[in-house]
Design an enzyme around this catalytic site. Structure first.
Site: not given
Ligand code: NAD
Length: 485
Positions: A259, A293
């Site tokens: 997501e 999001c």
């Molecule tokens: P992010 O991708 O930076 O991090 C998300 C999670 O992934 C964090 O827990 C992070 O520590 C972890 N992570 C980072 N690198 C990783 C790796 N290589 N392997 C595994 N895990 C890893 O996102 P964010 O800044 O925490 O959140 C914001 C983003 O999330 C925005 O782009 C937003 O649109 C999206 N989002 C999407 C939805 C949806 O339902 N589509 C809902 C909420 C947020």
């Protein structure tokens, strides 16, 4: 509970109150001692408000071992029993609404009434998902009987972002546990506290090892994505990280629900209800600093109503109140972390350098990670603020005269989470909405979600479907039983 009542529960010393909760990682139904500690920063003042456990990679192995050991017993339990445990989990979250909301406020910097509402909706989500069933299909075959059934997958690794620390976690928990999977939740290192509490709440409800919570840096999440003992990754976060996860999960062919990011467009026609539009945009895109999001991130406005929209939004922006998330007067959410703050700030700088006009805001505030809610005109495609997801309190407004060109512009780019059409003519709105390349297209609303409705994804905004029975089905595998009789 009236969400405003939460302010009566703010402890005099928040850091000490969090320490006294003795929040710990949950592995195999018990505390797991961490390798170190990570700072949790409150974005309203950028001060360290708490310390959280930092897992080592051995914790990933231990959590996987516990979840694998618990899997056969949990998978064999009748559906009704797993549902009953999830209902008990929802009841326990409801009872813990006050501490969970205080923790969300502390770690996410969110005004407490918003944090209390997140917990309220999380309870509804768990109850709604717990009520789901997965249909079995039978086939008439010559000389035989064929039946398609759902089977649990095994261990699910759930990796969550910081912008909805409880609501985005509980959906993953409910989907997996109802299906018969066991789960390891690894929240964002920016917002680990409420997830730790969820794990501790779950200890009294689920058998040991069914629901584990580990907290730590990105390497802990990354280790989950390559671990051979994990069958599926359920991830919510940015598209960039989603791609890394898909690549990391490929060698073990893990199932994936991804997501990801959105750059949602709203298209405003001349007959739209402008007050409704501005109220919705303010509530969903601005007041929470754009950290949702599926909120509007690009606004295409028919030029005949451009003035009405810009003045309606400017008026609402002026009413935003900035301050501590523990102060009832505060309405505005800060940007959750400095990295994101710098990114939003660089998008504003860049849009101004591209000749954009700032109608409101456009400057950081003197404390915490707040940026004054910002409106831009005079920017178009080719400018990152328009082409990319900003995830911040800054809205580019683009005038149009031709609806077909506006739809084409809305469909530009690689993201396709949501989109909306605003018009008094709902039938026409629905026709236009269907032309948007997005998982969800709304008419006269945006970002309206419930766990009862599926959430699909278009283009690079995700893989799979969440919520309703689809989200539960995503956490199971299909099996065909085919007997000759
Ligand atoms: P992010 O991708 O930076 O991090 C998300 C999670 O992934 C964090 O827990 C992070 O520590 C972890 N992570 C980072 N690198 C990783 C790796 N290589 N392997 C595994 N895990 C890893 O996102 P964010 O800044 O925490 O959140 C914001 C983003 O999330 C925005 O782009 C937003 O649109 C999206 N989002 C999407 C939805 C949806 O339902 N589509 C809902 C909420 C947020």
């Amino acid at each position: 509970m009236n969400f405003d009542d939460i302010y009566a529960h703010v402890p005099a010393d928040m850091t000490r109150w969090i320490e006294e909760l003795a929040l710990a990682m949950t592995i195999d139904g018990a505390d797991a001692a961490p390798d170190g500690l990570i700072d949790v920063i409150n974005a309203c003042d950028e001060k360290v408000i708490a310390k959280a456990p930092n897992a080592g990679l051995h914790h990933v192995d231990e959590a996987v071992a516990a979840a694998r050991a618990a899997f056969p017993g949990w998978a064999r339990k009748p559906w009704a029993e797993r549902r009953a445990r999830l209902e008990a989990f929802a009841d326990a979250i409801e009872k813990a609404q006050v501490p969970l909301a205080l923790l969300i406020g502390a770690e996410a910097g969110r005004p407490l009434r918003r944090a209390a509402s997140e917990v309220f909706f999380s309870v509804l989500y768990v109850r709604t998902l717990a009520a789901q069933t997965l249909p079995e299909t039978t086939y008439d075959v010559a000389g035989g009987q064929a039946r398609l059934v759902h089977k649990p997958l095994g261990v699910v690794g759930a990796i969550a972002p910081w912008n909805g620390p409880v609501i985005l976690a509980v959906a993953k928990i409910a989907n997996a546990l109802l299906s018969g999977d066991t789960l390891i939740l690894r929240p964002s290192p920016f917002t680990p506290l409420s997830a730790l509490m969820l794990g501790m709440i779950g200890r009294d409800i689920f058998p040991r090892g069914v629901f584990n919570v580990i907290t730590g840096d990105a390497d802990v999440g990354a280790a989950m994505t390559t671990h051979a003992g994990i069958a599926k990754i359920s991830f919510t976060g940015s598209t960039a990280t989603g791609k890394l996860i898909a690549a990391a999960a490929a060698p073990t062919l893990k199932r994936l629900t991804l997501e990801l990011g959105g750059n949602d467009a709203a298209i405003v026609l001349p007959d739209a209800d402008i007050d409704l539009l501005c109220d919705t945009l303010y509530r969903t895109s601005i007041e929470n600093a754009g950290q949702f999001c599926a909120c509007v991130k690009r606004l295409y406005v028919h030029e005949s109503v451009m003035d009405a929209v810009t003045s309606g939004l400017s008026k609402r922006l002026a009413a935003a109140t900035i301050g501590s998330c523990f102060d009832p007067a505060t309405t505005m959410t800060p940007i959750q972390n400095r990295k994101q703050f710098e990114r939003v700030w660089s998008l504003i700088d860049d849009a101004a350098a591209h000749g954009g006009t700032i109608l409101a805001g456009g400057h950081p505030l003197d404390h915490g990670l707040f940026i004054a809610p910002t409106l831009f005109t005079g920017v178009g495609h080719g400018v990152p603020l328009v082409d990319e997801e900003q995830f911040g309190p800054v809205m580019p407004i683009l005038p149009f005269t031709d609806i077909d060109a506006a739809i084409d512009d809305a469909n530009r780019g690689e993201l396709g989470l949501g989109g909306s059409i605003w018009t008094a003519d709902v039938a026409r709105g629905l026709d236009l909405a269907e032309r948007l390349e997005s998982g969800t297209a709304w008419v006269n609303q945006h970002g309206a979600f419930t766990a009862a409705l599926p959430m699909p994804f278009a283009k690079q905004s995700g893989i799979g479907v969440d919520y309703a029975h689809y989200g539960v089905a995503e956490h199971s595998r299909l099996m065909l039983l085919n007997a000759r009789v």
